[in-house]
Design an enzyme around this catalytic site. Sequence first.
Site, PDB file in Angstrom:
ATOM      1  N   THR B 137       3.237 -73.200  20.394  1.00  0.00           N
ATOM      2  CA  THR B 137       3.120 -72.502  21.676  1.00  0.00           C
ATOM      3  C   THR B 137       3.685 -71.099  21.438  1.00  0.00           C
ATOM      4  O   THR B 137       4.220 -70.809  20.360  1.00  0.00           O
ATOM      5  CB  THR B 137       3.963 -73.182  22.781  1.00  0.00           C
ATOM      6  OG1 THR B 137       5.351 -72.938  22.515  1.00  0.00           O
ATOM      7  CG2 THR B 137       3.710 -74.674  22.860  1.00  0.00           C
ATOM      8  N   ASP B 138       3.603 -70.242  22.458  1.00  0.00           N
ATOM      9  CA  ASP B 138       4.147 -68.896  22.295  1.00  0.00           C
ATOM     10  C   ASP B 138       5.645 -68.929  22.041  1.00  0.00           C
ATOM     11  O   ASP B 138       6.173 -68.160  21.255  1.00  0.00           O
ATOM     12  CB  ASP B 138       3.851 -68.048  23.544  1.00  0.00           C
ATOM     13  CG  ASP B 138       2.354 -67.752  23.642  1.00  0.00           C
ATOM     14  OD1 ASP B 138       1.666 -67.861  22.591  1.00  0.00           O
ATOM     15  OD2 ASP B 138       1.877 -67.464  24.754  1.00  0.00           O
ATOM     16  N   CYS B 139       6.300 -69.844  22.739  1.00  0.00           N
ATOM     17  CA  CYS B 139       7.766 -69.906  22.569  1.00  0.00           C
ATOM     18  C   CYS B 139       8.194 -70.823  21.430  1.00  0.00           C
ATOM     19  O   CYS B 139       9.315 -70.743  20.946  1.00  0.00           O
ATOM     20  CB  CYS B 139       8.436 -70.294  23.887  1.00  0.00           C
ATOM     21  SG  CYS B 139       7.606 -71.621  24.753  1.00  0.00           S
ATOM     22  N   TYR B 140       7.316 -71.747  21.025  1.00  0.00           N
ATOM     23  CA  TYR B 140       7.614 -72.661  19.906  1.00  0.00           C
ATOM     24  C   TYR B 140       6.462 -72.596  18.907  1.00  0.00           C
ATOM     25  O   TYR B 140       5.612 -73.471  18.853  1.00  0.00           O
ATOM     26  CB  TYR B 140       7.782 -74.104  20.410  1.00  0.00           C
ATOM     27  CG  TYR B 140       9.026 -74.312  21.249  1.00  0.00           C
ATOM     28  CD1 TYR B 140      10.214 -74.714  20.650  1.00  0.00           C
ATOM     29  CD2 TYR B 140       9.012 -74.105  22.625  1.00  0.00           C
ATOM     30  CE1 TYR B 140      11.357 -74.897  21.406  1.00  0.00           C
ATOM     31  CE2 TYR B 140      10.161 -74.285  23.379  1.00  0.00           C
ATOM     32  CZ  TYR B 140      11.338 -74.680  22.768  1.00  0.00           C
ATOM     33  OH  TYR B 140      12.469 -74.869  23.503  1.00  0.00           O
TER      34      TYR B 140
END
Lengths: 134, 406
Positions: B137-140
């Site tokens: 994901t964007d954050c992970y």
Amino acid sequence: MGKKLVLNFPSSLVDKPIISSLVREFNLDFNILKAYVTPEEEGNLVLELTGDEGKIGSAIRHLKGLGVKVELLSKEVEMIRERCTDCTACIPQCPVGALWMDKDSFQVKFSSEKCIACGICLKACPTRAMVLRI
Amino acid sequence: MKTIAEINEKIKTGKAVVVTAEELIELCREKGVKKTASQVDVVTTGTFGPMCSSGLFLNIGHSRPRIKLGGGRITLNGVPAYAGLAAVDLYIGATALPDDDPRNSLHPGNFTYGGGHVIEELVSGKDVKLEAIGYGTDCYPRKKLATWINLKDVNEAILFNPRNCYQNYNVAVNLSKKTIYTYMGILKPELGNANYCSAGQLSPLLKDPYLKTIGFGTRIFFGGGPGYVAWWGTQFNPSGKRKENGIPCGGAATLALIGDLKAMKPEFVRGASLVGYGVSLIVGIGIPIPILNEELCRQAAVPDGEIWAPVVDYSQDYPQSTGRVLGEVNYAQLKSGRIEILGKTVPTGSLSSYRKAREIASLLKSWILQKQFFLTQPIFFFPGPESGYTFKMLKEKPVKQDNKPN
Ligand code: SF4
Ligand code: SF4
């Protein structure tokens, strides 16, 4: 010196007095550790022969000549004490009473002299404390 | 009449009288229940057997760059863990098996390694291999992780077992003509053996059969460290049949337990392989029972010979849920090594270790005497027989072609 042997008699030999002739002809002592008839009507015998090495050898050759399958019980079963939890699950599985519980300490004991290395307890033990050494 | 607060005060001043359940039985025989109840403050109990409904929550800490395991896939030493939680939380259940384990395709399967063994290795301080994939994901952003993890390095390791500590249990036999492989062990044909799984007179819930002192928040001995009762256990059944002495003669109560794996010891948390059945976790549990009154003392002093268990056929009656019971035997008979069933003498074996149960009861006793362990007043108690709470079978609603619930 004693030797543990596994003898397998074809059904045609099951009724014959083969073992007593061993005693007479070869001057050997024997101790039957386990005897059973397989579903195929073959006889299985686990016995310990004691006497002269050479005579044991001749006795084995004699048995083989009669059509008996002879295997040396070279496998040894061992109990790894640290893995045993003393649950007793193995005890009723052992066909020769080589596993029992000490009534005071509630510890499960194992006798390698009595054991015929059938391997049943290896499966019955949840923590796999019984192992086979070949 | 005593209170838990008074008992704790006595523990603090070194005046508490603490005995194991075995010792209590002796004391009551010698001095009678009344006198014993006035002298004894705490009775310790113990049990050590396979408990399948067990598992471990882990928080492994964040990686750099970060990965989100939730919704991805995780294995520990090849055993799949549950990845339906937050980024780096996971749960590994005791019965989980590696995808490539042959299971029972060659019956009976050996079930050499699974979730229970992963938990055992962790508690033993061994490195365990974690392999995971996330979807990114964007954050992970990270999608793959392979690393060794160790219990001392993870953030939290919470053993949370939804059903442990069965109050009583079946004695399993096999009436059929072939050997069967069950969670109660190997059962030889035609009543070849009878297997049981309880510490009997030392088992925690048999000693306080109505759970008058055990409830939410009760502090216990759990896997060698301190733990707590977190709820009543799954399949809780306070309404089952009881003997006159109040002790259930079947499954009955269970407990959900929680504790810190980091405080536990490998001697009390062991993986188990049940041939033909699967993998499990053997857990050591001990519960202190405060002797607040005579009735509690009388119940805690009930010996093996007065605790009964049903004998059940596991070739037909158990798998088909017929409810048939072949007879009842008590734990004194079971522990003698032989019982009589349907006129036959049958050798017995146990899955639960009485030797370990004793060890646990005396360890817990010494913790209390050394002022390392104090009793807790439960926050609330669990449903009792009067509540009507019971244990249900699944009511199947067949799934039809339209795929709509009916
Ligand atoms: S291998 Fe195990 S079950 Fe077989 S005889 Fe030896 S101890 Fe008994
Ligand atoms: S089954 Fe295994 S753990 Fe249990 S008593 Fe036998 S050897 Fe020990």
